[in-house]
Design an enzyme around this catalytic site. Sequence first.
Site, PDB file in Angstrom:
ATOM      1  N   LYS A 121       0.817  -1.347  -0.075  1.00  9.90           N
ATOM      2  CA  LYS A 121       0.146   0.146   0.067  1.00  9.90           C
ATOM      3  C   LYS A 121       0.890   1.323   0.131  1.00  9.90           C
ATOM      4  CE  LYS A 121      -4.308  -1.708   1.064  1.00  9.90           C
ATOM      5  NZ  LYS A 121      -5.890  -1.783   1.552  1.00  9.90           N
ATOM      6  N   LYS A 202      -5.567 -10.492  -6.272  1.00 10.26           N
ATOM      7  CA  LYS A 202      -6.644 -10.749  -5.327  1.00 10.26           C
ATOM      8  C   LYS A 202      -7.728 -10.014  -5.804  1.00 10.26           C
ATOM      9  CE  LYS A 202      -6.721  -8.627  -1.143  1.00 10.26           C
ATOM     10  NZ  LYS A 202      -7.968  -8.478  -0.452  1.00 10.26           N
ATOM     11  N   LYS A 205     -11.135  -4.207  -3.103  1.00  6.46           N
ATOM     12  CA  LYS A 205     -12.073  -3.003  -3.148  1.00  6.46           C
ATOM     13  C   LYS A 205     -11.316  -1.725  -3.537  1.00  6.46           C
ATOM     14  CE  LYS A 205     -13.929  -3.741   1.608  1.00  6.46           C
ATOM     15  NZ  LYS A 205     -12.796  -2.980   2.426  1.00  6.46           N
TER      16      LYS A 205
HETATM   17  P1  ATP Z   1      -8.962  -3.085   0.462  1.00  4.78           P
HETATM   18  O1  ATP Z   1      -8.470  -3.132  -1.011  1.00  4.78           O
HETATM   19  O2  ATP Z   1      -9.635  -1.727   0.876  1.00  4.78           O
HETATM   20  O3  ATP Z   1      -7.622  -3.114   1.038  1.00  4.78           O
HETATM   21  P2  ATP Z   1     -10.302  -5.534   0.520  1.00  4.78           P
HETATM   22  O4  ATP Z   1     -10.949  -5.778  -0.537  1.00  4.78           O
HETATM   23  O5  ATP Z   1      -8.752  -6.114   0.491  1.00  4.78           O
HETATM   24  O6  ATP Z   1     -10.090  -4.023   0.774  1.00  4.78           O
HETATM   25  P3  ATP Z   1     -10.557  -5.699   3.340  1.00  4.78           P
HETATM   26  O7  ATP Z   1     -11.637  -4.902   4.018  1.00  4.78           O
HETATM   27  O8  ATP Z   1      -9.366  -5.591   3.528  1.00  4.78           O
HETATM   28  O9  ATP Z   1     -11.038  -5.966   1.758  1.00  4.78           O
HETATM   29  O10 ATP Z   1     -11.074  -7.172   3.860  1.00  4.78           O
HETATM   30  C1  ATP Z   1     -12.280  -7.635   4.854  1.00  4.78           C
HETATM   31  C2  ATP Z   1     -12.221  -9.298   4.765  1.00  4.78           C
HETATM   32  O11 ATP Z   1     -12.482  -9.762   3.633  1.00  4.78           O
HETATM   33  C3  ATP Z   1     -10.820  -9.820   5.371  1.00  4.78           C
HETATM   34  O12 ATP Z   1     -11.016 -11.008   6.015  1.00  4.78           O
HETATM   35  C4  ATP Z   1     -10.174 -10.378   4.153  1.00  4.78           C
HETATM   36  O13 ATP Z   1      -9.175 -11.322   4.154  1.00  4.78           O
HETATM   37  C5  ATP Z   1     -11.301 -10.783   3.213  1.00  4.78           C
HETATM   38  N1  ATP Z   1     -11.023 -10.706   1.668  1.00  4.78           N
HETATM   39  C6  ATP Z   1     -10.432  -9.552   1.077  1.00  4.78           C
HETATM   40  N2  ATP Z   1     -10.404  -9.806  -0.237  1.00  4.78           N
HETATM   41  C7  ATP Z   1     -10.599 -11.014  -0.310  1.00  4.78           C
HETATM   42  C8  ATP Z   1     -10.299 -11.799  -1.435  1.00  4.78           C
HETATM   43  N3  ATP Z   1     -10.188 -11.561  -2.532  1.00  4.78           N
HETATM   44  N4  ATP Z   1     -10.687 -13.095  -1.187  1.00  4.78           N
HETATM   45  C9  ATP Z   1     -10.941 -13.890   0.026  1.00  4.78           C
HETATM   46  N5  ATP Z   1     -11.174 -12.762   1.037  1.00  4.78           N
HETATM   47  C10 ATP Z   1     -10.879 -11.647   0.884  1.00  4.78           C
END
Ligand code: ATP
Length: 337
Positions: A121, A202, A205
């Site tokens: 990040k 992955k 968001k």
């Molecule tokens: P950001 O991109 O804003 O960091 P993110 O999409 O990675 O957000 P988080 O809020 O960081 O989402 O994650 C919330 C939960 O969802 C955590 O438990 C994380 O491990 C899970 N998670 C996030 N992305 C994935 C994915 N692609 N597959 C499975 N689990 C996920």
Amino acid sequence: MNATTGAARPRVFSGVQPTSVLHLGNYVGALQQWVKQQHERDSVFCVVDLHALTVPEAVDPARLREQTRSVAALYLAVGIEPERNVIFVQSAVREHTELTWLLNCVTPLGWLYRMTQFKSKSEGRESVGAGLLDYPVLMASDILLYDTELVPVGDDQVQHIELTRDIALRFNVLFGDVFKLPKAQVPTLGARVMGMDDPTVKMSKSIAAHRPGHAINLLDDAKTVKKTVMAAVTDSGRELRFEHASPGVRNLLAVYQVLTEKGMQEVEAEFEGAGYGHLKKALVEAVMATLEPIQARYREYMDDRAGLDALLASGADRAREVAAGTMRRVRAAMGVG
Ligand code: ATP
Ligand code: LTN
């Protein structure tokens, strides 16, 4: 804290940042696990709005507030029962920030610089806030305040939970046995849903915010889901078997499997001799069968603003009671307060 739960059930804590609309990866990696286990666990689910501030330039205050309520409504809409679980917003319980300061004082900087999320990040940015480096200490505070045993998350968060254990252990060595050591709980399937437009990263968001077609969002309508899935990256082959599939096809198969709760062999048999178009069509149906009831309940919670706010206020009261007890132990151990 929870009179109905009894002492025997393991304490669970987890949270999601209200950075934007949740996607299918958040659902299968985290929320779906929470729902499935809510009857065997004593669970605390938090909307971690203070974590969303670690990239402040990406956050508009009015939007953050609305997004925080929206994520809370989604927790309820996916089926987390507020009577059985504590649901609250992180910034409503001040103990999270207080514990963060105290844990900062026992956390070596080197441990924080090693975190892969910090590296990715902060990469390419001219300047990053101290909050981004400190992110895992706030996360450790979330977890340790509630004597958490299990933390259900997707696999990208495992490193942060191992760090939480290290911080807790160091604190216990320095100041006496105050904290329980938590463990990550990662689903066997769906722990890492990949991007629809790029199966090498992955689903996330922050990428979805500037790349349409990357994620399937939980609030997407059927037309959008169809467009995203039909455009999903596959390959030029035809093999619909987990073992031989390219990353894009394997991702589609895995999401289909986890949403339909079918076995691997059953899924392979279903698509034997069929083309990718067939798999994509079936996936759109499976996604919408999951999302439509969630979206209907979500709208009900969002339309009842007063009801949702009251529910979150009561969740914060219940959370605060436990957090305040932990803070008394921490302050006494450290000789402050
Ligand atoms: P950001 O991109 O804003 O960091 P993110 O999409 O990675 O957000 P988080 O809020 O960081 O989402 O994650 C919330 C939960 O969802 C955590 O438990 C994380 O491990 C899970 N998670 C996030 N992305 C994935 C994915 N692609 N597959 C499975 N689990 C996920
Ligand atoms: N860093 C987590 C969100 C989070 C969290 C937590 C998860 C903040 N505090 C405590 C589990 C337990 C993420 O998913 N990005």
